[in-house]
Design a protein around this motif. Structure first.
Motif, PDB file in Angstrom:
ATOM      1  N   THR A  85      48.899 -32.050 -32.369  1.00 56.00           N
ATOM      2  CA  THR A  85      48.178 -32.143 -33.633  1.00 56.00           C
ATOM      3  C   THR A  85      48.351 -30.863 -34.446  1.00 56.00           C
ATOM      4  O   THR A  85      48.574 -29.782 -33.901  1.00 56.00           O
ATOM      5  CB  THR A  85      46.672 -32.389 -33.416  1.00 56.00           C
ATOM      6  OG1 THR A  85      46.153 -31.374 -32.544  1.00 56.00           O
ATOM      7  CG2 THR A  85      46.432 -33.759 -32.799  1.00 56.00           C
TER       8      THR A  85
ATOM      9  N   ASN B 110      36.917 -34.406 -40.821  1.00 55.55           N
ATOM     10  CA  ASN B 110      38.195 -35.069 -40.545  1.00 55.55           C
ATOM     11  C   ASN B 110      38.454 -35.171 -39.043  1.00 55.55           C
ATOM     12  O   ASN B 110      38.936 -36.194 -38.555  1.00 55.55           O
ATOM     13  CB  ASN B 110      39.344 -34.302 -41.208  1.00 55.55           C
ATOM     14  CG  ASN B 110      39.289 -34.351 -42.714  1.00 55.55           C
ATOM     15  OD1 ASN B 110      38.919 -35.368 -43.297  1.00 55.55           O
ATOM     16  ND2 ASN B 110      39.650 -33.263 -43.351  1.00 55.55           N
TER      17      ASN B 110
ATOM     18  N   ALA C 267      45.104 -38.780 -41.628  1.00 52.69           N
ATOM     19  CA  ALA C 267      45.948 -38.385 -40.498  1.00 52.69           C
ATOM     20  C   ALA C 267      47.272 -39.097 -40.644  1.00 52.69           C
ATOM     21  O   ALA C 267      47.324 -40.323 -40.667  1.00 52.69           O
ATOM     22  CB  ALA C 267      45.284 -38.744 -39.183  1.00 52.69           C
TER      23      ALA C 267
ATOM     24  N   ILE D 290      50.377 -35.789 -34.868  1.00 50.47           N
ATOM     25  CA  ILE D 290      49.364 -36.092 -35.866  1.00 50.47           C
ATOM     26  C   ILE D 290      49.182 -34.885 -36.782  1.00 50.47           C
ATOM     27  O   ILE D 290      48.834 -33.793 -36.327  1.00 50.47           O
ATOM     28  CB  ILE D 290      48.016 -36.439 -35.220  1.00 50.47           C
ATOM     29  CG1 ILE D 290      48.176 -37.581 -34.211  1.00 50.47           C
ATOM     30  CG2 ILE D 290      46.986 -36.803 -36.285  1.00 50.47           C
ATOM     31  CD1 ILE D 290      46.900 -37.895 -33.431  1.00 50.47           C
TER      32      ILE D 290
ATOM     33  N   GLY E  36      46.138 -29.437 -37.871  1.00 47.03           N
ATOM     34  CA  GLY E  36      45.126 -29.642 -38.898  1.00 47.03           C
ATOM     35  C   GLY E  36      45.318 -28.692 -40.056  1.00 47.03           C
ATOM     36  O   GLY E  36      45.101 -27.491 -39.912  1.00 47.03           O
TER      37      GLY E  36
ATOM     38  N   VAL F  31      50.501 -39.992 -38.748  1.00 49.17           N
ATOM     39  CA  VAL F  31      50.848 -40.077 -37.333  1.00 49.17           C
ATOM     40  C   VAL F  31      52.285 -40.544 -37.190  1.00 49.17           C
ATOM     41  O   VAL F  31      52.673 -41.582 -37.734  1.00 49.17           O
ATOM     42  CB  VAL F  31      49.926 -41.064 -36.586  1.00 49.17           C
ATOM     43  CG1 VAL F  31      50.208 -41.017 -35.081  1.00 49.17           C
ATOM     44  CG2 VAL F  31      48.465 -40.759 -36.859  1.00 49.17           C
TER      45      VAL F  31
ATOM     46  N   LEU G 292      38.958 -38.492 -36.883  1.00 49.55           N
ATOM     47  CA  LEU G 292      40.173 -38.698 -36.083  1.00 49.55           C
ATOM     48  C   LEU G 292      39.825 -39.049 -34.648  1.00 49.55           C
ATOM     49  O   LEU G 292      40.418 -39.965 -34.053  1.00 49.55           O
ATOM     50  CB  LEU G 292      41.038 -37.439 -36.106  1.00 49.55           C
ATOM     51  CG  LEU G 292      42.278 -37.492 -35.209  1.00 49.55           C
ATOM     52  CD1 LEU G 292      43.323 -38.428 -35.803  1.00 49.55           C
ATOM     53  CD2 LEU G 292      42.860 -36.095 -34.993  1.00 49.55           C
TER      54      LEU G 292
ATOM     55  N   ILE H   6      46.912 -33.672 -39.910  1.00 49.97           N
ATOM     56  CA  ILE H   6      45.723 -33.947 -40.722  1.00 49.97           C
ATOM     57  C   ILE H   6      45.850 -33.147 -42.002  1.00 49.97           C
ATOM     58  O   ILE H   6      45.909 -31.914 -41.978  1.00 49.97           O
ATOM     59  CB  ILE H   6      44.428 -33.578 -39.978  1.00 49.97           C
ATOM     60  CG1 ILE H   6      44.278 -34.422 -38.713  1.00 49.97           C
ATOM     61  CG2 ILE H   6      43.219 -33.786 -40.863  1.00 49.97           C
ATOM     62  CD1 ILE H   6      44.787 -33.758 -37.466  1.00 49.97           C
TER      63      ILE H   6
END
Length: 346
Positions: free
Chosen positions: A249, A166, A341, A280, A251, A343, A170, A282
């Motif tokens: 981000t 992933n 993702a 973002i 994750g 966003v 990205l 994920i």
């Protein structure tokens, strides 16, 4: 009397296939745990040679190896005593412990932790309570993991294994050209930061996590030759504000928490971003109609087993929560497999 044509007969085959899917799952989990694919890396071995390498008992050797052939994880020439086994292309690439592309950390964690915990799914559905270590120790999964360096390392390896595809996607699919700084909250081993920095020379990245994680992140950053591009910072994202960055981000972080904490983390991301910045997340986003992404829905059940109140969510959920926090626009970018993702732009 009218009869349904045989081609349209309803059969129980799919029910039986799913009901016994744990047979195949445990065979693969055991193969990774025992090191089958590592032993066969770059080699063609007889069943007896595999048996000797892994110290297996006579009874199960050929059933085990041939089941892996039938499942597509091994190739074979010959039969039984004359057979020679080799890895399939994907197991050669992703399940050899000695390759940097190894994703078996997650598979090993699934074997050691998740497989037994999922045996208590009924109890989780009836009680809404987690079914992991907390049942036996009274300590949450994170308290248990962070108290044991070897389990923490296994967990970090697992998260890296399940996420690296992933993060690579990205780093290629998201347009980082308008930005120069990124902070990955809950950055674990800094895999996301490494992938973004590697694909985007304009980006300076920071991996933010608890102090116990920092040595693991520093080791990974150094091993990838990225010391000059990526820094680490210690942060408790429940207590501390996020470092300022053009891109924030997370994750596989948001799904670990209940709604109130999800919204708290989104608000902190909003506060850390400049106008025009991007947040973002994920995740294995569930499709908005909740019909197609079975992995996302099952992952949400895994969050029930792990945390009770935690859950996965849809892109529409993410849009609602982020716009409540003040973000102006949301898009969803498909990544690897069932993950995406989400966003949000400030």
């Amino acid at each position: 009397m009218n009869t349904v044509p045989e081609t349209h007969q309803i059969t129980p085959s799919r029910i039986m296939e799913t009901a016994t899917a744990f047979f195949a799952s445990k065979a693969l989990l055991s193969a990774v745990k025992l090191g089958v694919f590592t032993a066969l890396s770059g080699k063609s071995l007889s069943g007896k040679a595999v048996q000797a390498a892994l110290n297996l008992h006579d009874r199960g050797v050929y059933d085990f190896l041939d089941a892996l052939v039938a499942l597509g994880f091994l190739n074979r020439e010959g039969l039984l005593e004359t057979a020679r086994y080799t890895n399939a292309p994907e197991t050669e690439l992703f399940l050899d412990r000695n390759k940097p592309s190894y994703i078996g950390g997650f598979v090993e964690m699934a074997n050691d932790r998740l497989y037994p915990f999922w045996g208590s799914l009924e109890e989780a559905l009836l009680t809404g309570q987690p079914q992991n270590e907390i049942k036996h120790t009274g300590r949450s999964v994170f308290e248990e993991l962070y108290a044991k360096p070897e389990r923490l390392k296994q967990f970090m390896d697992a998260m890296s294994g399940i996420s690296i595809g992933n993060f690579m996607a990205l780093s290629r699919k998201f347009d980082f050209s308008p930005y120069s700084t990124l902070c990955d909250i809950g950055g674990a081993a800094a895999v996301l930061s490494v992938e973004v920095a590697r694909q985007n020379p304009n980006m300076s990245c920071t991996s933010a996590d608890l102090p116990a994680v920092e040595p693991i992140a520093k080791e990974y950053i150094a091993a990838k030759g990225m010391n000059g591009r990526i820094s680490t910072v210690n942060i408790d994202f429940f207590k501390d504000e996020f470092p300022k960055a053009d891109v924030i981000t997370m994750g596989m972080i948001l799904h670990d928490w209940d709604l109130a904490n999800k919204k708290m983390l989104i608000r902190k991301a909003y506060n850390a971003l400049p106008e025009g910045g991007a947040f973002i997340a994920i995740e294995a986003l569930i499709d908005d109609d909740r019909r197609k992404n079975a992995f996302g829905l099952l992952m949400s059940l895994n969050m029930l087993i792990e945390f009770g109140v935690a859950f996965d969510f849809t892109g529409a959920d993410f849009e609602k929560w982020t716009k409540e926090a003040g973000f102006r626009r949301v898009e969803v970018i498909p990544l690897a497999g069932p993950s995406s993702a989400a966003v949000a732009y400030k």
